[in-house]
Design an enzyme around this catalytic site. Structure first.
Site, PDB file in Angstrom:
ATOM      1  N   LYS A  18       8.944  96.627  63.593  1.00  0.00           N
ATOM      2  CA  LYS A  18       9.960  97.328  64.386  1.00  0.00           C
ATOM      3  C   LYS A  18      11.313  97.341  63.653  1.00  0.00           C
ATOM      4  CE  LYS A  18       9.567  94.602  68.024  1.00  0.00           C
ATOM      5  NZ  LYS A  18       8.543  93.654  67.535  1.00  0.00           N
ATOM      6  N   ARG A  93      11.689  94.313  76.932  1.00  0.00           N
ATOM      7  CA  ARG A  93      10.537  93.419  76.756  1.00  0.00           C
ATOM      8  C   ARG A  93       9.933  92.997  78.094  1.00  0.00           C
ATOM      9  NH1 ARG A  93      12.359  91.337  71.360  1.00  0.00           N
ATOM     10  NH2 ARG A  93      10.784  89.951  70.506  1.00  0.00           N
ATOM     11  N   ARG A 132       7.956  85.796  55.958  1.00  0.00           N
ATOM     12  CA  ARG A 132       9.039  86.753  55.702  1.00  0.00           C
ATOM     13  C   ARG A 132      10.421  86.093  55.592  1.00  0.00           C
ATOM     14  NH1 ARG A 132       9.164  90.247  61.399  1.00  0.00           N
ATOM     15  NH2 ARG A 132      10.137  88.618  62.658  1.00  0.00           N
ATOM     16  N   ARG A 164      15.658  82.556  56.294  1.00  0.00           N
ATOM     17  CA  ARG A 164      14.427  82.654  57.084  1.00  0.00           C
ATOM     18  C   ARG A 164      14.776  82.362  58.530  1.00  0.00           C
ATOM     19  NH1 ARG A 164       9.495  82.256  53.833  1.00  0.00           N
ATOM     20  NH2 ARG A 164      10.243  82.012  51.707  1.00  0.00           N
ATOM     21  N   ARG A 176       5.083  83.746  70.594  1.00  0.00           N
ATOM     22  CA  ARG A 176       5.733  85.064  70.709  1.00  0.00           C
ATOM     23  C   ARG A 176       4.692  86.141  70.990  1.00  0.00           C
ATOM     24  NH1 ARG A 176       8.936  84.913  65.254  1.00  0.00           N
ATOM     25  NH2 ARG A 176       9.481  87.061  65.750  1.00  0.00           N
TER      26      ARG A 176
HETATM   27  P1  AMP Z   1      13.035  89.568  67.781  1.00  0.00           P
HETATM   28  O1  AMP Z   1      14.076  89.497  66.717  1.00  0.00           O
HETATM   29  O2  AMP Z   1      13.006  90.896  68.481  1.00  0.00           O
HETATM   30  O3  AMP Z   1      11.688  89.126  67.294  1.00  0.00           O
HETATM   31  O4  AMP Z   1      13.460  88.508  68.897  1.00  0.00           O
HETATM   32  C1  AMP Z   1      13.549  87.134  68.603  1.00  0.00           C
HETATM   33  C2  AMP Z   1      13.609  86.344  69.894  1.00  0.00           C
HETATM   34  O5  AMP Z   1      14.780  86.704  70.628  1.00  0.00           O
HETATM   35  C3  AMP Z   1      12.449  86.572  70.840  1.00  0.00           C
HETATM   36  O6  AMP Z   1      11.301  85.776  70.539  1.00  0.00           O
HETATM   37  C4  AMP Z   1      13.084  86.203  72.180  1.00  0.00           C
HETATM   38  O7  AMP Z   1      13.198  84.798  72.314  1.00  0.00           O
HETATM   39  C5  AMP Z   1      14.496  86.749  72.016  1.00  0.00           C
HETATM   40  N1  AMP Z   1      14.607  88.170  72.459  1.00  0.00           N
HETATM   41  C6  AMP Z   1      14.895  89.250  71.679  1.00  0.00           C
HETATM   42  N2  AMP Z   1      14.938  90.361  72.414  1.00  0.00           N
HETATM   43  C7  AMP Z   1      14.654  89.994  73.687  1.00  0.00           C
HETATM   44  C8  AMP Z   1      14.529  90.698  74.921  1.00  0.00           C
HETATM   45  N3  AMP Z   1      14.680  92.029  74.988  1.00  0.00           N
HETATM   46  N4  AMP Z   1      14.230  89.969  76.027  1.00  0.00           N
HETATM   47  C9  AMP Z   1      14.065  88.648  75.982  1.00  0.00           C
HETATM   48  N5  AMP Z   1      14.161  87.910  74.855  1.00  0.00           N
HETATM   49  C10 AMP Z   1      14.457  88.581  73.719  1.00  0.00           C
END
Ligand code: AMP
Length: 222
Positions: A18, A93, A132, A164, A176
């Site tokens: 993404k 989400r 990554r 990281r 996740r």
């Molecule tokens: P990401 O960078 O999108 O993988 O997000 C990393 C972490 O941030 C996730 O595992 C969640 O803990 C939190 N997070 C990011 N976006 C959201 C969202 N829209 N709702 C809830 N938690 C989020």
């Protein structure tokens, strides 16, 4: 945001690409990437109240509360640079976030232009995410799949400072993925019901996925 500006959503589990693809869509179409994960990591780094509340939840691979995420997103969406249109990366989400987004957009006479689901195999995601790392300029690399041409030096900006994410380890990625399937994957049906869902195979080469996404965006946002 201009009322005809595109609002694109990228859906997919951690590691689906993404962030990588959102940055490419920024370059290709002049849209603005809005990553709630990046916003939350910035809040954690800055030690804000929201960041302090989110830190442990993020490290456990679970979802931060809708209230915190929505407050951060609304604040970002009130800034003028989003006028050209946005690519939401990692948001919504949950059902609650999707409903709140619809409300926020409809107050401005807008709706979601397209929700694009990046379809991938879960097992492959654990390997993708675990290796990554990123340059300070945002360019992404991977221990196995994409090392810089000159070890330790970013191909894009020549920088030597890489980082990281604390949550990019196999154990947290499994959490996740669970959170994705339990709370986020149902949004695929939600957007299908609204007639704005598109699915693409995201297991192939980054450049091919970029092309496929570009075609979709041209079709809906022209
Ligand atoms: P990401 O960078 O999108 O993988 O997000 C990393 C972490 O941030 C996730 O595992 C969640 O803990 C939190 N997070 C990011 N976006 C959201 C969202 N829209 N709702 C809830 N938690 C989020």
């Amino acid at each position: 945001m201009a009322s005809n500006a595109p609002v694109l959503i990228l859906l997919g589990p951690p590691g689906a690409g993404k962030g990588t693809q959102a940055r490419m869509l920024e370059e290709d179409f002049g849209l603005v990437q809005l990553s709630t994960g990046d916003m939350l990591r910035a809040a954690v780094a800055a030690g804000t109240e929201a960041g302090r509340m989110a830190k442990a939840v993020m490290e456990a691979g679970q979802l931060v509360s809708d209230d915190i995420v929505l407050a951060i997103l609304k604040d970002r969406m009130s800034q003028p640079d989003v006028a050209k249109g946005i690519i939401l990366d990692g948001f919504p989400r949950t059902d609650g976030q999707a409903a709140a987004l619809d409300e926020l957009l409809s107050a401005n006479g807008q709706k979601v232009t397209a929700a694009i689901s990046l379809e991938v195999d879960d097992e492959a995601m654990i390997g993708r995410v675990s290796g990554r790392y990123t340059c300070a300029c945002g360019e992404g690399y991977h221990d196995q799949f994409k090392q810089p041409a000159k070890a330790g030096t970013c191909d894009k900006c020549g920088g030597t400072s890489f980082k990281r994410r604390a949550d990019d380890n196999a154990e947290t990625v499994r959490e996740r993925l669970k959170a994705y399937h339990a709370q986020t994957a149902p949004l695929i049906a939600y957007y299908e019901g609204k007639g704005v869902l598109q699915k693409i195979d995201a297991m192939g080469a980054i450049a091919d996925i970029r092309t496929a996404l570009g075609q979709i965006v041209q079709g809906v946002a022209a």
